[in-house]
Write a protein that holds these residues in place. Structure first.
Motif, PDB file in Angstrom:
ATOM      1  N   ALA A  98      33.205  63.790  36.946  1.00 51.56           N
ATOM      2  CA  ALA A  98      33.330  62.444  36.386  1.00 51.56           C
ATOM      3  C   ALA A  98      32.101  61.602  36.687  1.00 51.56           C
ATOM      4  O   ALA A  98      31.644  60.817  35.847  1.00 51.56           O
ATOM      5  CB  ALA A  98      34.580  61.777  36.948  1.00 51.56           C
ATOM      6  N   ASP A 148      30.204  63.171  33.164  1.00 49.87           N
ATOM      7  CA  ASP A 148      31.190  62.589  32.239  1.00 49.87           C
ATOM      8  C   ASP A 148      32.251  63.625  31.862  1.00 49.87           C
ATOM      9  O   ASP A 148      32.648  63.734  30.697  1.00 49.87           O
ATOM     10  CB  ASP A 148      30.487  62.061  30.985  1.00 49.87           C
ATOM     11  CG  ASP A 148      31.372  61.099  30.204  1.00 49.87           C
ATOM     12  OD1 ASP A 148      32.279  60.489  30.814  1.00 49.87           O
ATOM     13  OD2 ASP A 148      31.173  60.982  28.977  1.00 49.87           O
ATOM     14  N   GLU A 149      32.729  64.376  32.848  1.00 54.86           N
ATOM     15  CA  GLU A 149      33.737  65.413  32.639  1.00 54.86           C
ATOM     16  C   GLU A 149      35.048  64.996  33.302  1.00 54.86           C
ATOM     17  O   GLU A 149      35.059  64.590  34.467  1.00 54.86           O
ATOM     18  CB  GLU A 149      33.301  66.748  33.253  1.00 54.86           C
ATOM     19  CG  GLU A 149      32.027  67.321  32.685  1.00 54.86           C
ATOM     20  CD  GLU A 149      31.571  68.538  33.477  1.00 54.86           C
ATOM     21  OE1 GLU A 149      30.610  69.185  33.033  1.00 54.86           O
ATOM     22  OE2 GLU A 149      32.167  68.832  34.535  1.00 54.86           O
TER      23      GLU A 149
END
Length: 321
Positions: A251, A255-256
């Motif tokens: 995260a 951006d996962e």
């Protein structure tokens, strides 16, 4: 604080270091081939390996006593490193870890023909449940499976094979043999392929390559301390803390965020792996305890598996490794 609590905390710290190690691999993997990354990480790790080799007190040559088993471990180490570097560059961190967590399930199965282990119905059920969790993560038919998914499964297959071979021959082979042959194989094979994929690297990226080697070394040392302090049945499940690091790092940097299927499948796999460790910890039929007494961490080729490192640091004390 008791020994088991200290061992668990050390294990948590170790897997936190390893998760950071994997983040660096993912960062570099977006711009370089796994071939180039493995070659330089192994090259930069040789000075650390040399220190271990110099400190090896066991007499003998570098010729393996079990050449075919050593060859299998070397091939498994090569598969594991190549697959891991590729998988981390292609898939979200949490998804890679979820599939790597299938390693204890495969070790349980491989222990039957290789170690003569007897697996009862409870552990068989745990293996089947864990494999169902793998299918939940992969979602065949609902999501497009890629080479990254295959590579992540390759990490589990290679890692479980390498682990079971070490448990088979580790009491006979010198640690230096178990350490050196996979490193040499990665160095030679990746070096031969390097000309086809090489991209110039700025000094900052070389620094990150050195960081991979250092983090692998530090993580291995802390893991040795964890298993030396606490019981294996307490320390081994701490590996699953990596999914927390993977979620946080994913995260923060990439951006996962894991989707529902990945979370559910990971939970199933973790539950089955912990159940297997607890069943082994109770004794019973498990004479070798191949999962709970195996250091469940994939090999980069840049740092030795902790089970090998442990024998270097405390020679003569851990002859059952």
């Amino acid at each position: 604080m008791g020994d088991n609590a200290r061992g668990a905390l050390l294990a948590l710290a170790s897997f936190g270091v390893f998760a950071t190690h994997d983040v660096v691999i993912k960062v570099l993997g977006s711009g370089y081939s796994p071939v180039q990354l493995i070659f330089f990480s192994v090259t930069l790790a040789f000075p650390l390996a040399l220190v271990m080799i110099i400190g090896d007190p066991e007499p003998g040559t570098l010729r393996p006593r079990h050449p075919w088993w050593v060859a299998l471990r070397t091939a498994a180490g090569f598969l594991t490193a190549t697959s891991a570097f590729y998988a981390f560059s292609q898939l979200p961190l949490a998804q890679v870890y979820a599939l790597i967590f299938a390693t204890p399930l495969l070790i349980t199965v491989l222990a039957i023909p290789v170690l003569g282990e007897t697996v009862g119905i409870h552990r068989w059920a745990a293996v089947l449940v864990g494999l169902a969790g793998v299918l939940v993560v992969l979602r065949p038919g609902q999501t497009e499976l890629s080479l990254g998914h295959l590579a992540a499964l390759g990490v589990a297959i290679g890692g479980s094979t390498a682990s079971i071979v070490v448990r088979k021959i580790g009491h006979d082979e010198r640690p230096v043999v178990l350490l050196l042959y996979p490193m040499i194989a990665n160095f030679v094979l990746m070096g031969a392929a390097l000309a086809f994929v090489y991209k110039p690297m700025p000094i900052s990226d070389f620094g990150l390559m050195a960081l991979i080697a250092v983090l692998g070394w530090i993580g291995g040392r802390i893991m040795v301390a964890a298993y030396s302090t606490g019981e294996a049945v307490v320390v081994a499940p701490m590996q699953y803390s990596q999914i927390i690091w993977a979620t946080a790092y994913g995260a923060l940097f990439f951006d996962e965020l894991p989707d529902g299927a990945t979370i559910l499948g990971t939970g199933i796999i973790i539950a089955s792996g912990i159940y297997i460790v607890l069943r082994e910890g109770r004794g019973g039929r498990s004479a070798h305890r191949p999962v709970s007494q195996t250091r469940l961490r994939w090999e980069t080729g840049s740092a030795p598996r902790a089970s090998v490192l442990k024998r270097f640091l405390r020679p003569g004390r851990f002859r059952q490794e």
